[in-house]
Design a protein around this motif. Structure first.
Motif, PDB file in Angstrom:
ATOM      1  N   LYS A 134      -7.885  23.780  -3.372  1.00  0.00           N
ATOM      2  CA  LYS A 134      -7.042  23.252  -4.448  1.00  0.00           C
ATOM      3  C   LYS A 134      -7.603  21.974  -5.048  1.00  0.00           C
ATOM      4  O   LYS A 134      -7.710  21.859  -6.276  1.00  0.00           O
ATOM      5  N   PRO A 135      -8.013  20.963  -4.266  1.00  0.00           N
ATOM      6  CA  PRO A 135      -8.612  19.761  -4.874  1.00  0.00           C
ATOM      7  C   PRO A 135      -9.900  20.071  -5.630  1.00  0.00           C
ATOM      8  O   PRO A 135     -10.165  19.469  -6.671  1.00  0.00           O
ATOM      9  N   VAL A 136     -10.690  21.013  -5.130  1.00  0.00           N
ATOM     10  CA  VAL A 136     -11.940  21.351  -5.818  1.00  0.00           C
ATOM     11  C   VAL A 136     -11.651  21.924  -7.198  1.00  0.00           C
ATOM     12  O   VAL A 136     -12.281  21.565  -8.195  1.00  0.00           O
ATOM     13  N   ALA A 137     -10.671  22.842  -7.264  1.00  0.00           N
ATOM     14  CA  ALA A 137     -10.310  23.420  -8.555  1.00  0.00           C
ATOM     15  C   ALA A 137      -9.785  22.352  -9.510  1.00  0.00           C
ATOM     16  O   ALA A 137     -10.109  22.343 -10.705  1.00  0.00           O
ATOM     17  N   LEU A 138      -8.994  21.415  -9.002  1.00  0.00           N
ATOM     18  CA  LEU A 138      -8.459  20.349  -9.838  1.00  0.00           C
ATOM     19  C   LEU A 138      -9.563  19.418 -10.307  1.00  0.00           C
ATOM     20  O   LEU A 138      -9.560  18.959 -11.455  1.00  0.00           O
ATOM     21  N   VAL A 139     -10.528  19.140  -9.408  1.00  0.00           N
ATOM     22  CA  VAL A 139     -11.660  18.292  -9.777  1.00  0.00           C
ATOM     23  C   VAL A 139     -12.448  18.942 -10.920  1.00  0.00           C
ATOM     24  O   VAL A 139     -12.819  18.276 -11.899  1.00  0.00           O
ATOM     25  N   LEU A 140     -12.692  20.249 -10.801  1.00  0.00           N
ATOM     26  CA  LEU A 140     -13.425  20.949 -11.861  1.00  0.00           C
ATOM     27  C   LEU A 140     -12.662  20.921 -13.178  1.00  0.00           C
ATOM     28  O   LEU A 140     -13.240  20.715 -14.253  1.00  0.00           O
ATOM     29  N   LEU A 158     -10.438  12.314  -6.576  1.00  0.00           N
ATOM     30  CA  LEU A 158     -10.044  13.549  -5.886  1.00  0.00           C
ATOM     31  C   LEU A 158     -11.204  14.145  -5.105  1.00  0.00           C
ATOM     32  O   LEU A 158     -11.035  14.673  -3.998  1.00  0.00           O
ATOM     33  N   TRP A 159     -12.396  14.094  -5.698  1.00  0.00           N
ATOM     34  CA  TRP A 159     -13.564  14.646  -5.019  1.00  0.00           C
ATOM     35  C   TRP A 159     -13.870  13.874  -3.745  1.00  0.00           C
ATOM     36  O   TRP A 159     -14.195  14.466  -2.699  1.00  0.00           O
ATOM     37  N   ARG A 160     -13.755  12.571  -3.802  1.00  0.00           N
ATOM     38  CA  ARG A 160     -13.996  11.767  -2.616  1.00  0.00           C
ATOM     39  C   ARG A 160     -12.972  12.053  -1.538  1.00  0.00           C
ATOM     40  O   ARG A 160     -13.297  12.135  -0.337  1.00  0.00           O
ATOM     41  N   LYS A 161     -11.703  12.216  -1.942  1.00  0.00           N
ATOM     42  CA  LYS A 161     -10.675  12.541  -0.953  1.00  0.00           C
ATOM     43  C   LYS A 161     -10.903  13.913  -0.340  1.00  0.00           C
ATOM     44  O   LYS A 161     -10.690  14.134   0.853  1.00  0.00           O
ATOM     45  N   ALA A 162     -11.356  14.855  -1.175  1.00  0.00           N
ATOM     46  CA  ALA A 162     -11.611  16.209  -0.659  1.00  0.00           C
ATOM     47  C   ALA A 162     -12.741  16.212   0.354  1.00  0.00           C
ATOM     48  O   ALA A 162     -12.719  16.969   1.321  1.00  0.00           O
TER      49      ALA A 162
END
Length: 235
Positions: free
Chosen positions: A10-16, A230-234
């Motif tokens: 989910k975070p990856v999709a949001l980051v993209l 978000l990417w860093r948190k993921a």
């Protein structure tokens, strides 16, 4: 997919998605910069044309006139009462009419916006007061305004005009005039007592492109920053 894998996806999709949005906002900012450059060139051209020595209408090109709009021009001839119309409009003097009249002379018949008359003006009176002798006009070249005004279409059969649609006006009155443009008069020689008030052309090009560009750039930075967080948190 395990719950932990789904959580990571989910975070990856949001980051993209945020990254794509940031790219879109950046593209919009670049487009506004291009629009700003175009607008500045347009304003510079118009300002130069409005103070340049007038060009004879006979010297205008036969093709595209877009680059000549608001250029000072000069023409001479005789006004014709037949074909003269009142076009509803407004100026700094209030609501009223623009007097659009055909001027016959070399290189042909050209419609001239002689100027402004107040509400209550009668077309018959305007036609009766048309100068009989030769007239020289200096003014600004304007492109025809087909279709009508805002929310109001021209009604030729009733002599109700809401835009300076030269083609329709000329066709309605059987005038063989150049339908591409008209001239906004700034001066008539010789001057006529009681003539319409000329020289009221308003030239205003909104120039807000820098503000829009900075707004899109700020949104791009916010979107890009959110994507990085978000990417860093993921990770």
């Amino acid at each position: 997919m395990t719950p932990s894998g789904a959580t990571r996806a989910k975070p990856v999709a949001l980051v993209l998605a945020l990254a794509l949005i940031a790219l879109l906002f950046t593209a919009l900012a670049a487009w506004q910069v291009q629009r700003m450059q175009w607008k500045h060139a347009l304003i510079a051209r118009v300002e130069a044309g409005m103070v340049a020595a007038p060009v004879a209408v006979s010297a205008l090109p036969e093709d595209d006139l877009a680059g000549w709009e608001y250029r000072r021009v000069q023409l001479s001839g005789h006004y014709a009462a037949q074909g003269t119309v009142l076009v509803s409009g407004a100026s700094k003097l209030g609501s009223g009419y623009w007097v659009l009249a055909p001027l016959a002379g070399p290189p042909g018949t050209i419609y001239v916006n002689r100027g402004f008359m107040p509400l209550g003006t009668k077309l018959a009176d305007v036609r009766a007061a048309m100068p009989a002798g030769g007239i020289t006009v200096i003014g600004l070249l304007r492109l025809s305004e087909p279709g009508g005004g805002f929310l109001r279409s021209n009604r030729p059969a009733e002599e109700r005009w809401y835009s300076r649609d030269v083609g329709a006006i000329a066709a309605t009155h059987g005038i063989a005039a150049d339908a591409r443009f008209f001239v906004d008069a700034s001066a008539e020689t010789p001057q006529q007592p009681g003539a319409p008030v000329a020289g009221l052309t308003v030239v205003n090009f909104p120039d807000n492109h820098l503000v829009y560009a900075l707004t899109w750039l700020a949104l791009a930075l916010l979107s890009g920053g959110a994507a990085i967080v978000l990417w860093r948190k993921a990770r």
